[in-house]
Design a protein around this motif. Structure first.
Motif, short mmCIF file in Angstrom:
data_model
loop_
_atom_site.label_atom_id
_atom_site.label_comp_id
_atom_site.label_asym_id
_atom_site.label_seq_id
_atom_site.Cartn_x
_atom_site.Cartn_y
_atom_site.Cartn_z
N THR A 281 4.80 -4.92 -0.23
CA THR A 281 3.43 -5.19 0.34
C THR A 281 3.18 -4.19 1.54
OG1 THR A 281 4.03 -7.04 1.61
CG2 THR A 281 2.98 -7.24 -0.65
N TRP B 224 0.17 0.73 2.06
CA TRP B 224 -0.86 1.78 1.94
C TRP B 224 -1.50 1.62 3.56
CZ3 TRP B 224 -0.99 5.19 -1.25
CH2 TRP B 224 -0.57 5.14 -2.84
N ILE C 284 -4.94 -2.35 -8.39
CA ILE C 284 -5.94 -1.35 -7.79
C ILE C 284 -6.33 -0.53 -8.69
CG2 ILE C 284 -6.11 0.38 -6.11
CD1 ILE C 284 -3.68 -0.95 -4.44
N TRP D 34 2.97 5.23 -8.16
CA TRP D 34 1.76 4.58 -8.54
C TRP D 34 2.25 4.05 -10.10
CZ3 TRP D 34 -2.26 3.82 -5.56
CH2 TRP D 34 -3.45 3.03 -6.01
N TRP E 194 -3.19 -5.46 -1.31
CA TRP E 194 -2.20 -4.48 -0.94
C TRP E 194 -1.45 -4.81 0.23
CZ3 TRP E 194 -2.18 -1.76 3.59
CH2 TRP E 194 -3.19 -1.40 4.15
N ILE F 215 0.90 -4.44 -7.81
CA ILE F 215 -0.17 -4.22 -6.87
C ILE F 215 -0.86 -2.95 -7.23
CG2 ILE F 215 -0.72 -3.60 -4.47
CD1 ILE F 215 1.41 -5.67 -3.75
N THR F 216 -0.30 -1.65 -7.46
CA THR F 216 -0.95 -0.54 -7.79
C THR F 216 -1.77 -0.66 -9.10
OG1 THR F 216 1.06 0.61 -8.67
CG2 THR F 216 0.24 0.98 -6.51
N MET G 84 -10.09 -0.33 -1.31
CA MET G 84 -8.88 -0.27 -0.59
C MET G 84 -9.24 -0.87 1.22
SD MET G 84 -6.18 0.57 -2.25
CE MET G 84 -4.92 1.25 -1.39
#
Length: 539
Positions: free
Chosen positions: A413, A416, A67, A56, A382, A63-64, A373
């Protein structure tokens, strides 16, 4: 004198301005340094050893990082390379559960639910985030299945897709409607380049005899060339769930007997046929026994080498370039039975299930993170990435994702996927471009179900769960069956195979598998009454 004063004033002004700029810059640098320390850290344990989410990051443009900015959370993942289920069982025993637990194992799912140490999701969100979209748009048919299985809504399922979900998120194109009808991630694929070298077409690989002929050509090639072709690769340590499952389905195995009652797959002649065929391939050297112990990473590396002629297993989890491969669809048995496919015509409980621990020290942040999420904004981030970097939108507002060649700086991508929503995704994606890798992948995954003479039955009729002693017996026999299948497949001759297979059946008979089948048949017959459907015998 006036000139000196003016210079001095300008000099002092510049110093003051520099200090101000340094102060602002210093504050910005401090903010970036302290960002990670301000975030709440949540832990996630997963028993899927091939899932490798990246570390992370909180940097801008990741992307993380995006988030974390939206949720105030950093997620630390723990994915043991082996013995994950044992580790989790110990944690459960000593009450040391991670904040999130994502598992495939049915026994662990039951243990988590029965432990009282995980949240009912409706209670959780009503307590910590009552305005969550999850309480408003989670597909009701999937929730009902989860409640039916667990006695409550404890699990977040992966790969959300159902009739209710597709009413809410309507597919954007016909290609996605076709996938909903025919897509199966398990199948048989062939390396196009190696087929050409051996002067074989995929259409010539439709029967067991034709497969043996193709593999024999590969062996002959190896005797004449320095380049080595691996005739067949099975799906590593997961071969029973995918390779063997495909073979018994394509040979026509239905989980019912001639009288229409439930019969365990291991007792069916088509399962024996599938095992005999795989044993023959191993004895002939077309597949190596050690393949059945490989981790998924080794399977992927072997496929990437370009040496594998044929792969049978979970196609989605291979990382192949679909343009380099083709599926031959079904393999037809000399018995004349039609290939079959057990497709669930009702909502499912997902492949991977995620549970939230009651011992989590930051339940509000956990609620915010899961809400984001699984929201449309979070999914777009994500699963599709950053606009302009990972995708563009077409004139209809649909997402066209870039590949690595189109955009070298593309992010990783869809990482998750335990929180993914397939119904949402196909409502926002643009149709596949003709000749693209995405179109090729889709064609590969629907090839089996679209094969001629295919019989598709409703596998949801078999979803009833046993309880108590019946459940314990089922788990005991399944564990024994899985261990003995490997032993049987390694038999050095047809005679040895027959002896080991007969010993397996004798053990199952002595340990009351037919009593177990009668219990499962009652559940099956009840489903048939409820739905007005049944699994039809082969024509």
């Amino acid at each position: 004198m006036e000139m000196k004063k003016r210079y001095l004033s300008v000099f002092l002004l510049l110093i003051l301005l520099g200090c101000l700029l340094f102060g602002v810059g210093g504050a910005q640098m401090k903010t970036q340094r302290e960002k990670a320390m301000e975030y709440v850290r949540l832990s996630l344990f997963c028993d899927v050893d091939f899932w490798r989410p990246p570390k992370w990051e909180t940097k801008n443009g990741s992307i993380t990082g995006e988030i974390s900015d939206k949720t105030g959370v950093i997620v630390d993942t723990n994915i043991p390379a082996q013995d994950a289920d044992k580790q989790l069982s110990l944690q459960l025993m000593y009450g040391e559960l991670p904040d999130m637990v994502s598992v495939v194992n049915d026994t662990l799912i039951s243990q988590l639910v029965d432990s009282g140490k995980v949240w009912d999701l409706e209670e959780f969100f009503k307590t910590y985030l009552p305005d969550s979209h999850i309480l408003k748009d989670f597909p009701e048919d999937i929730r009902e299945k989860l409640v039916e299985r667990d006695g409550g809504w404890y699990a977040w399922p992966s790969h959300i897709d159902s009739e209710d979900a597709r009413k809410h998120w309507v597919p954007s194109a016909k290609c996605y409607v076709d996938e909903e009808k025919y897509l199966w991630n398990t199948g048989i694929i062939w390396n196009r380049e190696l087929l050409n070298k051996l002067d074989i077409s995929a259409d010539e690989c439709k029967t067991k005899a034709q497969l043996l002929e193709a593999f024999a050509k590969a062996r002959e090639w190896n005797l004449q060339h320095e380049e080595t072709i691996l005739p067949l690769l099975v799906d590593g340590k997961d071969y029973q769930d995918f390779t063997l499952e495909f073979l018994r389905e394509t040979f026509g195995m239905l989980p019912i007997g001639e009288d229409g009652t439930y019969v365990s797959p291991i007792l069916q002649p088509e399962t024996k046929e599938a095992m005999q065929f795989l044993n023959l391939l191993l004895r002939e050297g077309y597949a190596a026994p050690e393949q059945m112990t490989w981790q998924n990473r080794k399977v992927k590396e072997t496929l990437a080498s370009g040496q594998v002629l044929c792969f049978i297993g979970n196609i989605v989890n291979t990382d192949i370039n679909a343009l380099e491969w083709v599926s031959s669809g079904a393999i037809y048995s000399e018995s004349g039975k039609s290939p079959v496919w057990g497709k669930r015509n009702t909502a499912t409980t997902g492949w991977l299930n995620t549970f939230l621990s009651k011992s989590c020290e930051h339940p509000v942040e956990l609620a915010v993170w899961l809400d984001y999420m699984t929201s449309e904004e979070g999914l777009l981030l994500w699963d599709c990435g950053l606009e302009g970097v990972d995708y563009l939108k077409d004139t209809f507002g649909l997402v066209k994702r870039f590949n690595q060649e189109e955009h070298p700086d593309k992010n990783e991508t869809s990482v998750w996927w335990p929180f993914g929503n397939m119904a949402w995704l196909v409502s926002v994606l643009a149709p596949y471009e003709e000749g693209s890798a995405e179109e090729a992948a889709s064609q590969i995954k629907v090839a089996y179900a679209k094969s001629p003479e295919m019989e598709i039955y409703n596998a949801a009729l078999l979803d009833g769960s046993l309880e108590g002693e019946g459940k314990a017996l089922e788990e005991k026999l399944n564990t024994y069956i899985r261990r003995e299948i490997t032993t049987i497949l390694l038999a050095g001759s047809q005679e040895e195979f027959e002896g080991r297979y007969a010993a397996l059946l004798q053990y199952l008979e002595q340990n009351h598998i037919k009593d177990l089948d009668r219990q499962k048949d009652r559940l099956y017959q009840q489903k048939c009454l409820e739905t007005g459907e049944s699994i039809c015998l082969q024509k």
